[in-house]
Enzyme design. Structure first.
Site, PDB file in Angstrom:
ATOM      1  N   LYS A 229      55.506 -45.332   2.276  1.00  0.00           N
ATOM      2  CA  LYS A 229      57.113 -45.403   2.423  1.00  0.00           C
ATOM      3  C   LYS A 229      57.477 -44.943   2.061  1.00  0.00           C
ATOM      4  CE  LYS A 229      54.722 -48.425  -0.769  1.00  0.00           C
ATOM      5  NZ  LYS A 229      54.117 -49.855  -0.179  1.00  0.00           N
TER       6      LYS A 229
ATOM      7  N   LYS B 123      54.902 -46.828  -8.885  1.00  0.00           N
ATOM      8  CA  LYS B 123      53.754 -46.018  -9.562  1.00  0.00           C
ATOM      9  C   LYS B 123      54.244 -44.936  -9.874  1.00  0.00           C
ATOM     10  CE  LYS B 123      52.383 -48.976  -5.911  1.00  0.00           C
ATOM     11  NZ  LYS B 123      53.062 -49.878  -4.774  1.00  0.00           N
TER      12      LYS B 123
ATOM     13  N   HIS C 231      50.271 -47.766   4.709  1.00  0.00           N
ATOM     14  CA  HIS C 231      50.804 -48.306   3.522  1.00  0.00           C
ATOM     15  C   HIS C 231      51.900 -47.331   2.492  1.00  0.00           C
ATOM     16  CE1 HIS C 231      51.064 -49.710  -1.443  1.00  0.00           C
ATOM     17  NE2 HIS C 231      51.298 -50.648  -0.348  1.00  0.00           N
TER      18      HIS C 231
ATOM     19  N   HIS D 281      56.973 -52.383  -9.415  1.00  0.00           N
ATOM     20  CA  HIS D 281      56.337 -52.078  -8.568  1.00  0.00           C
ATOM     21  C   HIS D 281      55.707 -50.613  -8.425  1.00  0.00           C
ATOM     22  CE1 HIS D 281      55.318 -51.961  -3.506  1.00  0.00           C
ATOM     23  NE2 HIS D 281      54.671 -52.392  -3.711  1.00  0.00           N
TER      24      HIS D 281
ATOM     25  N   ASP E 272      67.648 -36.144   9.750  1.00  0.00           N
ATOM     26  CA  ASP E 272      68.448 -34.993  10.068  1.00  0.00           C
ATOM     27  C   ASP E 272      68.114 -33.739   9.786  1.00  0.00           C
ATOM     28  OD1 ASP E 272      69.734 -37.138  12.000  1.00  0.00           O
ATOM     29  OD2 ASP E 272      71.469 -36.862  10.745  1.00  0.00           O
TER      30      ASP E 272
ATOM     31  N   ASP F 138      53.446 -35.138 -20.016  1.00  0.00           N
ATOM     32  CA  ASP F 138      54.123 -33.433 -20.755  1.00  0.00           C
ATOM     33  C   ASP F 138      55.375 -33.445 -20.820  1.00  0.00           C
ATOM     34  OD1 ASP F 138      51.503 -33.688 -22.710  1.00  0.00           O
ATOM     35  OD2 ASP F 138      51.352 -31.530 -21.617  1.00  0.00           O
TER      36      ASP F 138
END
Length: 474
Positions: free
Chosen positions: A394, A219, A392, A217, A399, A224
Site C-alpha cells: 500500500k 501495523k 499486498h 488494520h 511528483d 523505546d
C-alpha cells in the site's frame, strides 16, 4: 385458512416488518445516497439476508458506548502536546496545504529529523524488527492486524517474551477478526510470560454484531520511543514463504521525531482496548537533530473521527498532482470522492498508474473492482497487474516530492471503517527510493489492455455490477 397458511402469513408479516424497520433505520442514518440505496436494494430483494447483513455490518457503532470518543480525543491532545514542543518547522510548497490539512483534521504534526529505511519483503523487514526488539531497553509497543501462530509468529513471540523477562515492558494489540484462525492459547502463552497482550474489539456473539465491521488494520511497532516501524506487513510466515503465490509488501523503519506520531497512535489504541491511560516523558524521548533528516507526518484514521482523514488526504494529493501519481494497492474499491479525484487527475493530463495484483486473495473483491476499473480506464488511468505473486503493498508516490506508505488500501473499508495509519514523507531522497520500488514492481506487471478488458461478456459485467453494490461491505 388452515394452520399452515396462517403460519406462512405470520412469517411474511415478520419478514416485512423487519425489512421495513431496518429500512427506516438505514434512511435515518443519513448515509451517503449510494450506500443508502445499496442497503435498500439488498433489503428489498433479499429481506431476511439483508436484515442479517445490516445487523452485522451496517450499524453505525460510532455512537455506541464502547467507542468513547471523548476519552480518545483527550488522550490524543495530551500526547500530541508533548510533540508540539518539536515545532518550529517552516512549511514549504508544494505540499504546505496538505500538511496543514492533516494537522488541522488529525492533529498530525509535521515532524522533522527522520531517517527512513524501506523494506520490500519479509526477508528484509523481520530481521530488522527482531534486531530492534533485541536492542530494546525500556519498552516495546506493537499493534498488528494479524499475528499468526506459525514458525515466524512463534519466533517474534519468543523474542518479545525474552525481553519481558529482562524487565522490558512489552505491550501487544492484535485484531480479533484478523486473528480469528489463531487459537487463544497462543496469546495466553505470551500473557503468562510477561507480555501485556490484548485483542482489539473482541468479537463474540452477540456483541460481535456491533463490532465485526470496525477493525484495527494498523501495523505499527515502537521500540523505546526512538525506533518505529509502519507499513503493510502483518506478522505471518506468508511474507517469507515462497511458493506459487509469494506475498510482496512494503514496510518502513523510522528513526527520528516521527516515532512520536507512531507512539501516539499506539497509546491511543492501548487506551481504546484497556481503558488505561499510559503516557509519560519516557515514551517521547528527546532526539538529536539530523542534518539530512526528512519531514514526515504520521496520519491515522478511524470510524470515530469526524473527517475521513486518509481519504481526504488522497483526494488532496490527486488534485494537487502536476506530473504523476503512482499507487499500489491490493484491493481497489474506491469511494466516490477518490474515484472522482482519480478521474479528474488523469483527465488533467497527470500520469496516473495503479498496480493491482493479477491474482488476489478475494475473488469477490476482484470482480467488484473491475467495474471501478472500467470507469477509470475511460478517464485515462493506467492499470498494471502484478504477476510475481500477491502484491499486498500500500504505497503512493507523487511528483518526486511526496510518498506515503502504511496500512491503508484504496477501498471503502480502509477509508471509512478501519483503524488505519500511514506515513506521509516530504523528502526527495526517500521519495526517489519509494518511486524505484514502484518501478521495480512495474517490471513484474502487465499493463491492462483496455480493448480486451472491455470485451468481457455481458453476464460477467452484470455479476461485477451486482458485487459493486456490496463494495462498502467487502
Amino acid at each position: 385458512m388452515d394452520t399452515r397458511n396462517w403460519f406462512t402469513l405470520g412469517i411474511y408479516i415478520v419478514q416485512a416488518t423487519l425489512a421495513v424497520s431496518t429500512a427506516i433505520v438505514v434512511l435515518r442514518g443519513n448515509r451517503q445516497p449510494v450506500k443508502t440505496m445499496a442497503w435498500l436494494l439488498v433489503l428489498g430483494f433479499l429481506p431476511i439476508f439483508g436484515v442479517v447483513l445490516f445487523f452485522f455490518f451496517g450499524r453505525d457503532v460510532r455512537k455506541e458506548k464502547y467507542i468513547n470518543k471523548h476519552s480518545l480525543d483527550l488522550l490524543e491532545r495530551q500526547t500530541m502536546s508533548m510533540q508540539a514542543e518539536t515545532g518550529g518547522i517552516v512549511l514549504r510548497e508544494p505540499h504546505a496545504e496538505l500538511i496543514r490539512l492533516f494537522e488541522n483534521q488529525n492533529v498530525a504534526l509535521p515532524l522533522g529529523d527522520n531517517h527512513v529505511d524501506v523494506y520490500t519483503d519479509g526477508y528484509e523487514f523481520f530481521p530488522a524488527l527482531l534486531k530492534a526488539v533485541k536492542e530494546a531497553r525500556e519498552h516495546i509497543h506493537l499493534v498488528t492486524y494479524i499475528f499468526d501462530d506459525d514458525s515466524l509468529g512463534k519466533m517474534v513471540a519468543d523474542a518479545l517474551i525474552d525481553k519481558a523477562k529482562e524487565g522490558v515492558t512489552v505491550r501487544v494489540i492484535y485484531d480479533d477478526v484478523g486473528c480469528w484462525k489463531v487459537k487463544d492459547k497462543f496469546f495466553k502463552y505470551m500473557s503468562k510470560n510477561g507480555v501485556e497482550v490484548f485483542p482489539f474489539l473482541s468479537v463474540r456473539f452477540p456483541s460481535m454484531t456491533s463490532k465485526v465491521n470496525y477493525r484495527n488494520h494498523r501495523k505499527i511497532c515502537i521500540v523505546d520511543g526512538k525506533v518505529g516501524f509502519i507499513g503493510g506487513m502483518n506478522i505471518a510466515l506468508r511474507y517469507v514463504k515462497g511458493g506459487d503465490q509469494p506475498w510482496r509488501d512494503t514496510h518502513l523503519r523510522v528513526e527520528g521525531k516521527a516515532v512520536y506520531g507512531l507512539q501516539t497512535a499506539f497509546l491511543t489504541d492501548w487506551y481504546f482496548v484497556t481503558q488505561k491511560h499510559v503516557t509519560g516523558d519516557e515514551f517521547f524521548p528527546l532526539m538529536e537533530s539530523r542534518k539530512d533528516g526528512c519531514l514526515m507526518q504520521i496520519v491515522t484514521s478511524d470510524p470515530t473521527t469526524r473527517w475521513p482523514e486518509l481519504m481526504q488526504g488522497y483526494v488532496r494529493i490527486l488534485l494537487e498532482a502536476r506530473q504523476y501519481v503512482y499507487i499500489e494497492t491490493p484491493y481497489f474499491l474506491p469511494t466516490e470522492p477518490v474515484s472522482f479525484a482519480l478521474s479528474t487527475c488523469a483527465l488533467a493530463g497527470v500520469d496516473v498508474r495503479v498496480i493491482l495484483p493479477r491474482k488476489g486473495d478475494s475473488k469477490m473483491v476482484q470482480y467488484a473492482s473491475r467495474s471501478f476499473i472500467e470507469d477509470m480506464l475511460e478517464a485515462g488511468v493506467k492499470f498494471y497487474l502484478y504477476e510475481k505473486g500477491f502484491n499486498h503493498s500500500k504505497l503512493l508516490v507523487c511528483d518526486d516530492n511526496l510518498c506515503s506508505c502504511g496500512s491503508c488500501n484504496v477501498d471503502f473499508r480502509s477509508f471509512e471503517n478501519n483503524f488505519e495509519a500511514n506515513a506521509f514523507i516530504y523528502d526527495t531522497e526517500t521519495v526517489a527510493t519509494v518511486k524505484q520500488v514502484f518501478l521495480n514492481d512495474l517490471d513484474h506487471c502487465q499493463m491492462l489492455n483496455e480493448e480486451r478488458f472491455r470485451r468481457r461478456s455481458f453476464l460477467v459485467k452484470l455479476w461485477e455490477s451486482v458485487l459493486r453494490l456490496f463494495s462498502p461491505l467487502l
